[in-house]
Scaffold this motif. Structure first.
Motif, PDB file in Angstrom:
ATOM      1  N   UNK A 109      51.283  33.141  44.416  1.00  0.00           N
ATOM      2  CA  UNK A 109      51.920  32.390  45.493  1.00  0.00           C
ATOM      3  C   UNK A 109      53.439  32.528  45.474  1.00  0.00           C
ATOM      4  N   UNK A 110      54.012  32.840  44.322  1.00  0.00           N
ATOM      5  CA  UNK A 110      55.467  33.045  44.230  1.00  0.00           C
ATOM      6  C   UNK A 110      55.869  34.301  44.973  1.00  0.00           C
ATOM      7  N   UNK A 111      55.085  35.355  44.792  1.00  0.00           N
ATOM      8  CA  UNK A 111      55.339  36.606  45.513  1.00  0.00           C
ATOM      9  C   UNK A 111      55.083  36.378  47.009  1.00  0.00           C
ATOM     10  N   UNK A 112      54.060  35.603  47.291  1.00  0.00           N
ATOM     11  CA  UNK A 112      53.729  35.327  48.703  1.00  0.00           C
ATOM     12  C   UNK A 112      54.834  34.528  49.382  1.00  0.00           C
ATOM     13  N   UNK A 113      55.368  33.552  48.666  1.00  0.00           N
ATOM     14  CA  UNK A 113      56.466  32.753  49.217  1.00  0.00           C
ATOM     15  C   UNK A 113      57.672  33.664  49.489  1.00  0.00           C
ATOM     16  N   UNK A 114      57.978  34.541  48.536  1.00  0.00           N
ATOM     17  CA  UNK A 114      59.120  35.455  48.725  1.00  0.00           C
ATOM     18  C   UNK A 114      58.879  36.348  49.944  1.00  0.00           C
ATOM     19  N   UNK A 115      57.633  36.793  50.099  1.00  0.00           N
ATOM     20  CA  UNK A 115      57.329  37.689  51.226  1.00  0.00           C
ATOM     21  C   UNK A 115      57.346  36.964  52.573  1.00  0.00           C
ATOM     22  N   UNK A 116      57.208  35.638  52.560  1.00  0.00           N
ATOM     23  CA  UNK A 116      57.293  34.889  53.821  1.00  0.00           C
ATOM     24  C   UNK A 116      58.733  34.824  54.312  1.00  0.00           C
ATOM     25  N   UNK A 117      59.680  35.053  53.395  1.00  0.00           N
ATOM     26  CA  UNK A 117      61.096  34.991  53.791  1.00  0.00           C
ATOM     27  C   UNK A 117      61.439  36.242  54.594  1.00  0.00           C
ATOM     28  N   UNK A 118      62.600  36.212  55.252  1.00  0.00           N
ATOM     29  CA  UNK A 118      62.968  37.330  56.124  1.00  0.00           C
ATOM     30  C   UNK A 118      63.517  38.504  55.342  1.00  0.00           C
TER      31      UNK A 118
END
Ligand code: CO8
Length: 258
Positions: A109-118
């Protein structure tokens, strides 16, 4: 607003959010994600904030969803409570540009959160991974989809099926991150990029963001049509008059929508 799982620093025109559960490598529990979601919504509504940076600490951006909290979840509860969706998707609803500044691990989820950013800026120590396979699950906050769109099937399959971590250099090479910087410069560099973005017309940054995001939702021709209509719409704005006028008059623009 008081937060206990994140730290918020406003340095107008930008804001810095630090994920702050260092004892568990910033594992993303519900409390943290609720605060992050609330904070992003408030910053998005705040006209004095033109770009946002999300970071962790030197060891971890975030080591994923909180496994201790997830352990007891069953399908019924996850389904009824719409596990993940409510709090996690605020990042993608935010119209203000959001930069992830990643040092240390960004896993699950940490990688996923980072990937949700622009925009994703990595420190040399950054390591990315989707290790859910090791827990008997799969990514659940868009990892299998966003990672595949960012780096292609070969690398996404490799990461999801082996659960291995990918370093900053590999992440930059395969297009997951836009820049790699020295660890000690990570936050300053991310804030500098945020300030650069914040220096433009807010309207202009929003339509640029909207157009790029459209590329992930549609066909090439429909995306190009969408972009063209946004361009035509931009011709009606005071800021495009100002931007073009300032260029031709060789002066700095004074944006209306700052
Ligand atoms: N959840 C809960 N606690 C964690 C997590 C986590 N994701 N990661 C680390 N911790 C805890 C450890 O249990 C440990 O606690 P304690 O001190 O009480 O024993 C503490 O943090 C320190 O961790 P380590 O001792 O393991 O530290 P190391 O430096 O040896 O290792 C690692 C660091 C490599 C980050 C290691 O902790 C690790 O592998 N963590 C788990 C990574 C992982 O599997 N992430 C994926 C989680 S699943 C997920 O994200 C699914 C997403 C679904 C969508 C979102 C749903 C909400």
């Amino acid at each position: 607003m008081n937060y206990s799982n994140i730290l918020l620093e406003k340095q107008e025109p930008v804001a810095l959010i630090r994920l702050n559960r260092p004892k568990v490598h910033n594992a993303l529990n519900n409390a943290l994600m609720s605060e992050l979601s609330e904070c992003l919504a408030a910053l998005d509504a705040d006209d004095t904030v033109r770009a946002i940076v999300i970071t962790g600490n030197e060891k971890a951006f975030a080591a994923g969803a909180d496994i201790a909290e997830m352990r007891s979840l069953d399908f019924s509860q996850a389904y009824r409570e719409e596990f993940i969706t409510a709090n996690w998707e605020q990042v993608t609803r935010c119209r203000t540009p959001v930069i992830a500044a990643v040092a240390g691990v960004a896993l699950g989820g940490g990688c996923e959160l980072a990937m949700m950013c622009d925009l994703l800026i990595a420190a040399e120590s950054a390591r990315f991974g989707q290790p859910e396979v090791k827990l008997g699950i799969l990514p659940g906050a868009g990892g299998s989809q966003r990672l595949t769109r960012a780096v292609g099937k070969a690398k996404a399959m490799d990461l999801c099926l082996t659960g291995r971590m990918m370093g900053a250099e590999e992440a930059e090479r395969c297009g997951l991150v836009s820049r790699v910087v020295a660890d000690e410069q990570l936050v300053e560099e991310a804030l500098a990029v945020a300030r650069e973005i914040a220096g433009y017309s807010a309207m202009a940054t929003m339509i640029n963001k909207e157009a790029v995001n459209q590329a992930f939702e549609t066909t090439l021709q429909a995306g190009i049509d969408y972009e063209r209509r946004l361009l035509w719409a931009s011709f009606t704005t005071e800021d495009r008059q100002e931007g073009m006028g300032a260029f031709l008059e060789k002066r700095a623009p004074a944006w209306k929508h700052r």
